[in-house]
Design an enzyme around this catalytic site. Structure first.
Site, PDB file in Angstrom:
ATOM      1  N   ASP A 232       0.808  -1.219   0.000  1.00 31.28           N
ATOM      2  CA  ASP A 232       0.000   0.000   0.000  1.00 31.28           C
ATOM      3  C   ASP A 232       0.842   1.270   0.000  1.00 31.28           C
ATOM      4  O   ASP A 232       0.396   2.317   0.445  1.00 31.28           O
ATOM      5  CB  ASP A 232      -0.927  -0.009   1.221  1.00 31.28           C
ATOM      6  CG  ASP A 232      -0.149  -0.133   2.529  1.00 31.28           C
ATOM      7  OD1 ASP A 232       1.099  -0.182   2.480  1.00 31.28           O
ATOM      8  OD2 ASP A 232      -0.790  -0.182   3.595  1.00 31.28           O
TER       9      ASP A 232
ATOM     10  N   CYS B 167       4.757   0.012   2.847  1.00 30.28           N
ATOM     11  CA  CYS B 167       5.288  -1.284   3.281  1.00 30.28           C
ATOM     12  C   CYS B 167       6.572  -1.148   4.100  1.00 30.28           C
ATOM     13  O   CYS B 167       6.810  -1.944   5.016  1.00 30.28           O
ATOM     14  CB  CYS B 167       5.513  -2.205   2.087  1.00 30.28           C
ATOM     15  SG  CYS B 167       6.611  -1.543   0.815  1.00 30.28           S
TER      16      CYS B 167
ATOM     17  N   HIS C  32       9.102  -3.667  -3.077  1.00 24.87           N
ATOM     18  CA  HIS C  32       8.331  -3.931  -1.858  1.00 24.87           C
ATOM     19  C   HIS C  32       9.226  -4.402  -0.712  1.00 24.87           C
ATOM     20  O   HIS C  32      10.159  -5.176  -0.912  1.00 24.87           O
ATOM     21  CB  HIS C  32       7.279  -5.001  -2.159  1.00 24.87           C
ATOM     22  CG  HIS C  32       6.382  -5.334  -1.010  1.00 24.87           C
ATOM     23  ND1 HIS C  32       5.323  -4.536  -0.637  1.00 24.87           N
ATOM     24  CD2 HIS C  32       6.389  -6.378  -0.144  1.00 24.87           C
ATOM     25  CE1 HIS C  32       4.713  -5.087   0.398  1.00 24.87           C
ATOM     26  NE2 HIS C  32       5.350  -6.199   0.727  1.00 24.87           N
TER      27      HIS C  32
ATOM     28  N   HIS D 182       5.813  16.359 -10.812  1.00 28.35           N
ATOM     29  CA  HIS D 182       4.953  15.330 -10.227  1.00 28.35           C
ATOM     30  C   HIS D 182       5.821  14.275  -9.540  1.00 28.35           C
ATOM     31  O   HIS D 182       6.742  13.741 -10.160  1.00 28.35           O
ATOM     32  CB  HIS D 182       4.093  14.656 -11.309  1.00 28.35           C
ATOM     33  CG  HIS D 182       3.186  15.601 -12.022  1.00 28.35           C
ATOM     34  ND1 HIS D 182       2.527  15.278 -13.191  1.00 28.35           N
ATOM     35  CD2 HIS D 182       2.830  16.896 -11.722  1.00 28.35           C
ATOM     36  CE1 HIS D 182       1.803  16.314 -13.580  1.00 28.35           C
ATOM     37  NE2 HIS D 182       1.979  17.301 -12.720  1.00 28.35           N
TER      38      HIS D 182
END
Length: 311
Positions: free
Chosen positions: A118, A121, A227, A301
């Site tokens: 999400d 992590c 992750h 961005h």
């Protein structure tokens, strides 16, 4: 023809994988493979399975592995039975407890705890290591801690290091979809006063944050390129799982390296040059880390999300 099964083997010498047997293979065939893998004589092999580990009944060597209750991708703990001398001077094996192990020998199995993908992590993983359980509130606390640090310690965490002005970095890291990385690891290592070791499955290396501070304890995370997950130890004796380890214990790092090598061999990592990202500001899709960095430079961005389920 029965399909081959994969068994993960843990022993004092390290880890290995056996993939040459099927559920119809016999116990004696399993013992032969375990002996080759662990260098333990067949008659001294003791097999444990499950948690807490329970000895597998291998008294009948002709029984199939399926009938023994083994399943695909089971983890087996293999110990060597101690040898005693009989009254005639012949070696005898016995399975009594109390065998004295080397001081720096493994006391359990290092495992991976999968946390949600999400974008928080890293923080969730550190929180798990500190409390022993998933804590969704830890991410907000750690983001605020990092934000406070980068604006209050501008000499150490300057714009050149952060890649953007300190106030912008503060605003960025407080957003739920911003990923933590090396800067956050360094800050959190210092705040909690412990070494944070990150096992990289793509390169099979361990990056140690806080190593130069001589902390007494460490926690372990595993990173696949996108992750983070925490690592924990399941003790052989059935005692509670452990997530904090003395920095003097080198065997835990060896287990972590073996876990990373195993993950790399099964391609459990993300190639940061080819994964797909989505800019959460303008919704455009980008390929790889380089394109994302270029897009951020051109547009300002900086909020990205990974498109695949790897993140």
């Amino acid at each position: 023809m029965a399909s081959k099964m994969q068994l993960r083997v843990k022993h004092k010498g390290g880890q290995s994988v056996i993939s040459s047997l099927t559920l119809t293979s016999r116990v004696d065939q399993l013992l032969d493979e375990l002996s080759k893998s662990t260098q333990i004589p067949v008659h001294l092999v003791k097999i444990l399975r499950g948690f807490p580990p329970i000895a597998l009944d291998i008294s009948d060597k002709s029984v199939s592995l399926g009938d023994c209750g083994l399943q695909e991708r089971d983890t087996l703990l293999v110990e060597e039975l101690p040898v005693m001398q009989s009254s005639e001077g012949l070696p005898l094996a016995h399975s009594e407890d109390g065998v004295e192990l080397p001081k720096d020998a493994p006391t359990g199995i290092l495992m991976r705890k999968v946390v949600p993908s999400d974008n928080s992590c890293l923080f969730t993983s550190i929180g798990f290591c500190l409390s022993g359980k998933p804590d969704p509130t830890s991410s907000s606390f750690m983001r605020e801690l990092v934000a406070s640090t980068v604006v209050n310690q501008t000499e150490q965490y300057n714009e050149a290091l952060l890649g953007k002005p300190n106030k912008e970095y503060k605003k960025w890291i407080l957003q739920d979809d911003s990923w933590g990385g090396a800067i956050e690891l360094a800050i959190l290592s210092s705040y909690f006063g412990l070494e944070i070791d990150v096992v990289n499955t793509q390169h099979s290396v361990i990056n140690k944050f806080g190593e130069d501070q001589n902390y007494g304890q460490r926690i372990l995370l595993i990173y696949d390129g996108i992750h983070y997950d925490p690592l924990y130890l399941e003790p052989f004796d059935g005692s509670p799982n452990k997530t904090l380890f003395p920095t003097s214990d080198s065997w835990i790092l060896q287990q972590a390296e073996e876990l990373a090598a195993e993950a790399r061999a099964s391609h459990q990592f993300t190639d940061v040059n080819h994964f797909t990202l989505k800019c959460m500001v303008c919704q455009c899709f980008l390929t790889g880390q380089t394109q994302a960095q270029q897009h951020a430079k051109e547009t300002g961005h900086t909020n990205f999300g990974e498109v695949t389920s790897s993140s």
